[in-house]
Design a protein around this motif. Structure first.
Motif, PDB file in Angstrom:
ATOM      1  N   SER A   1       1.911   9.321  -5.873  1.00  0.00           N
ATOM      2  CA  SER A   1       2.364  10.678  -5.580  1.00  0.00           C
ATOM      3  C   SER A   1       3.325  11.198  -6.639  1.00  0.00           C
ATOM      4  CB  SER A   1       3.061  10.723  -4.220  1.00  0.00           C
ATOM      5  OG  SER A   1       2.171  10.371  -3.201  1.00  0.00           O
ATOM      6  N   LEU A   2       4.157  10.317  -7.175  1.00  0.00           N
ATOM      7  CA  LEU A   2       5.138  10.721  -8.178  1.00  0.00           C
ATOM      8  C   LEU A   2       4.589  10.703  -9.603  1.00  0.00           C
ATOM      9  CD1 LEU A   2       8.304   8.845  -6.833  1.00  0.00           C
ATOM     10  CD2 LEU A   2       7.808  11.288  -6.682  1.00  0.00           C
ATOM     11  N   ALA A   3       3.462  10.049  -9.820  1.00  0.00           N
ATOM     12  CA  ALA A   3       2.917   9.858 -11.166  1.00  0.00           C
ATOM     13  C   ALA A   3       2.739  11.160 -11.949  1.00  0.00           C
ATOM     14  CB  ALA A   3       1.607   9.073 -11.104  1.00  0.00           C
ATOM     15  N   PRO A   4       2.165  12.244 -11.391  1.00  0.00           N
ATOM     16  CA  PRO A   4       2.006  13.477 -12.171  1.00  0.00           C
ATOM     17  C   PRO A   4       3.341  14.065 -12.639  1.00  0.00           C
ATOM     18  CG  PRO A   4       0.754  13.608 -10.119  1.00  0.00           C
ATOM     19  CD  PRO A   4       1.582  12.375 -10.059  1.00  0.00           C
ATOM     20  N   PHE A   5       4.376  13.930 -11.829  1.00  0.00           N
ATOM     21  CA  PHE A   5       5.688  14.442 -12.195  1.00  0.00           C
ATOM     22  C   PHE A   5       6.330  13.559 -13.259  1.00  0.00           C
ATOM     23  CE2 PHE A   5       4.823  15.795  -7.859  1.00  0.00           C
ATOM     24  CZ  PHE A   5       5.006  17.159  -7.965  1.00  0.00           C
ATOM     25  N   MET A   6       6.206  12.240 -13.073  1.00  0.00           N
ATOM     26  CA  MET A   6       6.795  11.298 -14.033  1.00  0.00           C
ATOM     27  C   MET A   6       6.123  11.393 -15.399  1.00  0.00           C
ATOM     28  SD  MET A   6       7.395   8.095 -11.432  1.00  0.00           S
ATOM     29  CE  MET A   6       7.642   6.945 -12.739  1.00  0.00           C
ATOM     30  N   ALA A   7       4.831  11.707 -15.420  1.00  0.00           N
ATOM     31  CA  ALA A   7       4.112  11.806 -16.685  1.00  0.00           C
ATOM     32  C   ALA A   7       4.649  12.948 -17.548  1.00  0.00           C
ATOM     33  CB  ALA A   7       2.620  12.008 -16.419  1.00  0.00           C
ATOM     34  N   ARG A   8       5.190  13.981 -16.929  1.00  0.00           N
ATOM     35  CA  ARG A   8       5.677  15.149 -17.672  1.00  0.00           C
ATOM     36  C   ARG A   8       7.208  15.196 -17.770  1.00  0.00           C
ATOM     37  NH1 ARG A   8       1.066  16.015 -15.305  1.00  0.00           N
ATOM     38  NH2 ARG A   8      -0.557  17.239 -16.306  1.00  0.00           N
ATOM     39  N   ALA A   9       7.860  14.271 -17.126  1.00  0.00           N
ATOM     40  CA  ALA A   9       9.323  14.261 -17.116  1.00  0.00           C
ATOM     41  C   ALA A   9       9.876  13.533 -18.341  1.00  0.00           C
ATOM     42  CB  ALA A   9       9.819  13.572 -15.848  1.00  0.00           C
TER      43      ALA A   9
ATOM     44  N   ALA B   1       0.828  -1.213   0.000  1.00  0.00           N
ATOM     45  CA  ALA B   1       0.000   0.000   0.000  1.00  0.00           C
ATOM     46  C   ALA B   1       0.860   1.261   0.000  1.00  0.00           C
ATOM     47  CB  ALA B   1      -0.926  -0.004   1.215  1.00  0.00           C
ATOM     48  N   ASN B   2       1.931   1.270   0.782  1.00  0.00           N
ATOM     49  CA  ASN B   2       2.806   2.438   0.822  1.00  0.00           C
ATOM     50  C   ASN B   2       3.581   2.605  -0.481  1.00  0.00           C
ATOM     51  OD1 ASN B   2       2.040   3.261   3.374  1.00  0.00           O
ATOM     52  ND2 ASN B   2       3.594   2.029   4.386  1.00  0.00           N
ATOM     53  N   ALA B   3       3.978   1.503  -1.097  1.00  0.00           N
ATOM     54  CA  ALA B   3       4.675   1.576  -2.378  1.00  0.00           C
ATOM     55  C   ALA B   3       3.747   2.157  -3.445  1.00  0.00           C
ATOM     56  CB  ALA B   3       5.169   0.193  -2.796  1.00  0.00           C
ATOM     57  N   GLU B   4       2.499   1.732  -3.438  1.00  0.00           N
ATOM     58  CA  GLU B   4       1.524   2.261  -4.398  1.00  0.00           C
ATOM     59  C   GLU B   4       1.270   3.745  -4.137  1.00  0.00           C
ATOM     60  OE1 GLU B   4      -0.821   2.527  -7.598  1.00  0.00           O
ATOM     61  OE2 GLU B   4       0.488   0.857  -7.051  1.00  0.00           O
ATOM     62  N   SER B   5       1.204   4.142  -2.883  1.00  0.00           N
ATOM     63  CA  SER B   5       1.010   5.543  -2.535  1.00  0.00           C
ATOM     64  C   SER B   5       2.172   6.401  -3.042  1.00  0.00           C
ATOM     65  CB  SER B   5       0.866   5.681  -1.017  1.00  0.00           C
ATOM     66  OG  SER B   5       0.794   7.023  -0.643  1.00  0.00           O
ATOM     67  N   LEU B   6       3.401   5.910  -2.905  1.00  0.00           N
ATOM     68  CA  LEU B   6       4.570   6.627  -3.406  1.00  0.00           C
ATOM     69  C   LEU B   6       4.497   6.775  -4.922  1.00  0.00           C
ATOM     70  CD1 LEU B   6       7.382   7.904  -3.058  1.00  0.00           C
ATOM     71  CD2 LEU B   6       8.341   5.598  -3.184  1.00  0.00           C
ATOM     72  N   ARG B   7       4.153   5.692  -5.595  1.00  0.00           N
ATOM     73  CA  ARG B   7       4.048   5.734  -7.063  1.00  0.00           C
ATOM     74  C   ARG B   7       2.958   6.706  -7.516  1.00  0.00           C
ATOM     75  NH1 ARG B   7       5.238   0.057  -6.237  1.00  0.00           N
ATOM     76  NH2 ARG B   7       7.332  -0.321  -7.059  1.00  0.00           N
TER      77      ARG B   7
END
Length: 134
Positions: free
Chosen positions: A68-76, A60-66
């Motif tokens: 949280s980072l998803a919007p940044f990774m989508a534009r990086a 659950a925590n690993a999914e939460s981290l992913r």
């Protein structure tokens, strides 16, 4: 949790009358979630500002981290290749022309230093050559 079974030899008479009886040692490695202290399901690796990180997390925590980072990774922009090694970096040797290398080798031989006829010149030799008049 990972379990490692490792055979060991035991010659203890209290364990057995048979000499050098083989036994198995069981080692269990329990990985804890670095956020909650509970059981971790995976280790997540990531990098930020040139620094690499790893953290043990429950699913659950690993999914939460992913998430949280998803919007940044989508534009990086994704960078291919390996991450640079962390820690102190050695300075890159300046390129020396073939003529300069021959001159340094001649100077080194004239001053009694051993130097190879070919290949890269050691940094200490180049520094000694550059500092000879100082």
């Amino acid at each position: 949790m990972r379990t490692i079974l490792r055979p060991i030899r035991c010659a203890d008479e209290q364990v057995s009358r048979k000499e050098d009886r083989p036994v198995v040692q069981r080692i269990q490695i329990v990985v804890e979630d670095d956020l909650t202290g509970g059981r971790a399901d995976e280790t997540v690796f990531f990098a930020l500002d040139g620094q690499r990180y790893e953290i043990d997390l429950a699913e659950a925590n690993a999914e939460s981290l992913r998430q949280s980072l998803a919007p940044f990774m989508a534009r990086a922009r994704r960078v291919r290749g390996r991450l640079p090694k962390s820690g102190p970096h050695r300075p890159v040797q300046a390129t020396i022309s073939a003529a300069d290398a021959q001159e340094i080798r001649a100077w080194a031989r004239a001053t009694g230093r051993k130097v190879s006829a070919r290949g890269r010149l050691p940094q200490w030799l180049i520094q000694a050559y550059n500092g000879r008049a100082a």
